[in-house]
Design an enzyme around this catalytic site. Structure first.
Site, PDB file in Angstrom:
ATOM      1  N   ASP A   1       7.588  -3.707   9.185  1.00 38.06           N
ATOM      2  CA  ASP A   1       6.214  -4.188   9.086  1.00 38.06           C
ATOM      3  C   ASP A   1       6.035  -5.369  10.025  1.00 38.06           C
ATOM      4  O   ASP A   1       7.021  -5.941  10.506  1.00 38.06           O
ATOM      5  CB  ASP A   1       5.887  -4.599   7.648  1.00 38.06           C
ATOM      6  CG  ASP A   1       4.404  -4.416   7.323  1.00 38.06           C
ATOM      7  OD1 ASP A   1       3.566  -5.089   7.959  1.00 38.06           O
ATOM      8  OD2 ASP A   1       4.084  -3.592   6.448  1.00 38.06           O
TER       9      ASP A   1
ATOM     10  N   GLY B   1       0.789  -1.224   0.000  1.00 36.72           N
ATOM     11  CA  GLY B   1       0.000   0.000   0.000  1.00 36.72           C
ATOM     12  C   GLY B   1       0.823   1.279   0.000  1.00 36.72           C
ATOM     13  O   GLY B   1       1.840   1.395  -0.682  1.00 36.72           O
ATOM     14  N   ILE B   2       0.351   2.247   0.774  1.00 33.30           N
ATOM     15  CA  ILE B   2       1.011   3.549   0.829  1.00 33.30           C
ATOM     16  C   ILE B   2       2.446   3.401   1.336  1.00 33.30           C
ATOM     17  O   ILE B   2       3.367   4.045   0.824  1.00 33.30           O
ATOM     18  CB  ILE B   2       0.222   4.514   1.727  1.00 33.30           C
ATOM     19  CG1 ILE B   2      -1.155   4.811   1.119  1.00 33.30           C
ATOM     20  CG2 ILE B   2       0.988   5.828   1.914  1.00 33.30           C
ATOM     21  CD1 ILE B   2      -2.073   5.613   2.026  1.00 33.30           C
TER      22      ILE B   2
ATOM     23  N   ASP C   1       6.022  -5.242  16.005  1.00 34.42           N
ATOM     24  CA  ASP C   1       4.748  -4.601  16.310  1.00 34.42           C
ATOM     25  C   ASP C   1       5.002  -3.160  16.722  1.00 34.42           C
ATOM     26  O   ASP C   1       5.603  -2.896  17.771  1.00 34.42           O
ATOM     27  CB  ASP C   1       4.062  -5.371  17.437  1.00 34.42           C
ATOM     28  CG  ASP C   1       2.700  -4.818  17.799  1.00 34.42           C
ATOM     29  OD1 ASP C   1       2.300  -3.776  17.249  1.00 34.42           O
ATOM     30  OD2 ASP C   1       2.032  -5.432  18.657  1.00 34.42           O
ATOM     31  N   VAL C   2       4.537  -2.201  15.920  1.00 30.28           N
ATOM     32  CA  VAL C   2       4.810  -0.791  16.209  1.00 30.28           C
ATOM     33  C   VAL C   2       4.120  -0.315  17.475  1.00 30.28           C
ATOM     34  O   VAL C   2       4.481   0.739  18.019  1.00 30.28           O
ATOM     35  CB  VAL C   2       4.411   0.123  15.027  1.00 30.28           C
ATOM     36  CG1 VAL C   2       5.220  -0.208  13.793  1.00 30.28           C
ATOM     37  CG2 VAL C   2       2.917   0.046  14.751  1.00 30.28           C
TER      38      VAL C   2
ATOM     39  N   TYR D   1      -7.780   0.346  11.026  1.00 35.83           N
ATOM     40  CA  TYR D   1      -9.033   1.097  11.067  1.00 35.83           C
ATOM     41  C   TYR D   1     -10.222   0.145  11.082  1.00 35.83           C
ATOM     42  O   TYR D   1     -11.001   0.072  10.123  1.00 35.83           O
ATOM     43  CB  TYR D   1      -9.139   2.079   9.894  1.00 35.83           C
ATOM     44  CG  TYR D   1      -8.562   1.576   8.596  1.00 35.83           C
ATOM     45  CD1 TYR D   1      -9.336   0.862   7.691  1.00 35.83           C
ATOM     46  CD2 TYR D   1      -7.225   1.798   8.300  1.00 35.83           C
ATOM     47  CE1 TYR D   1      -8.805   0.393   6.513  1.00 35.83           C
ATOM     48  CE2 TYR D   1      -6.672   1.326   7.125  1.00 35.83           C
ATOM     49  CZ  TYR D   1      -7.472   0.633   6.227  1.00 35.83           C
ATOM     50  OH  TYR D   1      -6.920   0.159   5.054  1.00 35.83           O
TER      51      TYR D   1
ATOM     52  N   ASN E   1       3.696   5.342   9.142  1.00 38.84           N
ATOM     53  CA  ASN E   1       2.629   5.081   8.190  1.00 38.84           C
ATOM     54  C   ASN E   1       1.691   3.961   8.632  1.00 38.84           C
ATOM     55  O   ASN E   1       0.521   3.943   8.254  1.00 38.84           O
ATOM     56  CB  ASN E   1       3.248   4.731   6.825  1.00 38.84           C
ATOM     57  CG  ASN E   1       2.250   4.113   5.877  1.00 38.84           C
ATOM     58  OD1 ASN E   1       1.384   4.788   5.340  1.00 38.84           O
ATOM     59  ND2 ASN E   1       2.359   2.798   5.676  1.00 38.84           N
TER      60      ASN E   1
ATOM     61  N   PRO F   1      -4.220  11.661   4.817  1.00 36.76           N
ATOM     62  CA  PRO F   1      -4.622  11.127   3.515  1.00 36.76           C
ATOM     63  C   PRO F   1      -6.125  10.919   3.418  1.00 36.76           C
ATOM     64  O   PRO F   1      -6.831  10.789   4.428  1.00 36.76           O
ATOM     65  CB  PRO F   1      -3.910   9.764   3.453  1.00 36.76           C
ATOM     66  CG  PRO F   1      -3.039   9.685   4.660  1.00 36.76           C
ATOM     67  CD  PRO F   1      -3.594  10.648   5.650  1.00 36.76           C
TER      68      PRO F   1
ATOM     69  N   TYR G   1     -10.976   5.441  15.920  1.00 38.90           N
ATOM     70  CA  TYR G   1      -9.959   5.779  14.917  1.00 38.90           C
ATOM     71  C   TYR G   1      -9.765   7.293  14.846  1.00 38.90           C
ATOM     72  O   TYR G   1      -8.634   7.795  14.846  1.00 38.90           O
ATOM     73  CB  TYR G   1     -10.410   5.229  13.566  1.00 38.90           C
ATOM     74  CG  TYR G   1      -9.475   5.483  12.415  1.00 38.90           C
ATOM     75  CD1 TYR G   1      -8.283   4.778  12.288  1.00 38.90           C
ATOM     76  CD2 TYR G   1      -9.799   6.411  11.419  1.00 38.90           C
ATOM     77  CE1 TYR G   1      -7.434   4.995  11.209  1.00 38.90           C
ATOM     78  CE2 TYR G   1      -8.966   6.628  10.344  1.00 38.90           C
ATOM     79  CZ  TYR G   1      -7.784   5.921  10.236  1.00 38.90           C
ATOM     80  OH  TYR G   1      -6.943   6.132   9.171  1.00 38.90           O
TER      81      TYR G   1
END
Length: 245
Positions: A38, A18-19, A59-60, A90, A86, A181, A151
């Site tokens: 990731d 993705g982005i 895991d961020v 959601y 990033n 975005p 969210y």
């Protein structure tokens, strides 16, 4: 292609697709050395970039993961200049279905991770008195979408954190900004109902689904020397959907 990011080391979360994947590719094209982060191995992104970039899985939403990201980046490259937060989740849930677990996880991934990134990477940026944080918020905070209160809470928090952190780090020549975005055509949005997609387009001035490349341009600017005097800002990239009032 201009080498606007030559010599910079940039860490990007959500790099596998993705982005995030597009951000990594475009930063590399501009001369940056990119660290790919990731939950899953971002091997495809690495192959598209070439040059054996550092690939990190973790895991961020876990503070210890960020300690590891910073340590391994420092060991490999001896510096860190850019962090693009990033990664995000959601899950749709209106209040009757919004559990404590969904609420907590959404805030951990979408907001807490940004704090952890600063705690771990500010010391590396301070060495060279240069740094760029770009944290992903969302244009949803100004839209009438249902089922996203958790969210939106996280994404509003991102803007508050960006504005406060920008004040803390200005003396170190480190800028902190947010990108907002639109809903973008990615694997993560592939299951969106057609009715929801049409609703999004109807509210935009530009009547099409945003592509990852539409979001990356502002990020390239914010992470470059051209944005030296831009900090604490929330840049909306959504085709004219979110109207500031």
């Amino acid at each position: 292609m201009k080498n606007t990011h030559e010599g910079r080391v940039a860490l990007v979360t959500g790099a596998a697709k993705g982005i995030g994947q597009e951000i990594c590719i475009r930063l590399a094209e501009r001369g940056a050395t990119v660290v790919l982060v990731d939950l899953e191995d971002p091997a495809e992104t690495a192959s598209l970039i070439g040059g054996n970039p550092l690939r990190l899985t973790g895991d961020v939403s876990n503070a210890e993961s960020w300690v590891q990201f910073a340590r391994l980046t420092d060991e490999r490259y001896g510096r860190a200049d850019i962090v693009v937060n990033n990664a995000g989740i959601y899950p749709f849930a209106e209040i009757d279905d919004l559990t404590y677990e969904i609420w907590s996880k959404t805030l951990r991934v979408n907001l807490d991770a940004h704090f952890y990134s600063a705690k771990s990477f500010v010391p590396l940026m301070r060495r060279n008195q240069w740094g760029r944080f770009v944290n992903t918020s969302s244009n949803s905070i100004g839209t009438p979408l249902a089922g996203l209160s958790h969210y939106m809470a996280a994404k509003m928090g991102v803007i508050g954190f960006v504005r406060g952190l920008a004040n803390d780090l200005a003396k170190d020549k480190i800028t902190v900004n947010a990108i907002l975005p639109a809903i973008t055509k990615t694997p993560g949005t592939s299951g969106m109902p057609d009715e929801m997609i049409r609703t999004v387009w109807e509210q935009q001035a530009i009547k099409r689904f945003a592509e990852p490349s539409d979001i990356v341009g502002p990020i390239l600017f914010l992470t470059s020397d051209d944005a030296t005097f831009v900090t604490g800002q929330a840049i909306v990239a959504d085709g004219g959907m979110y109207k500031v009032s």
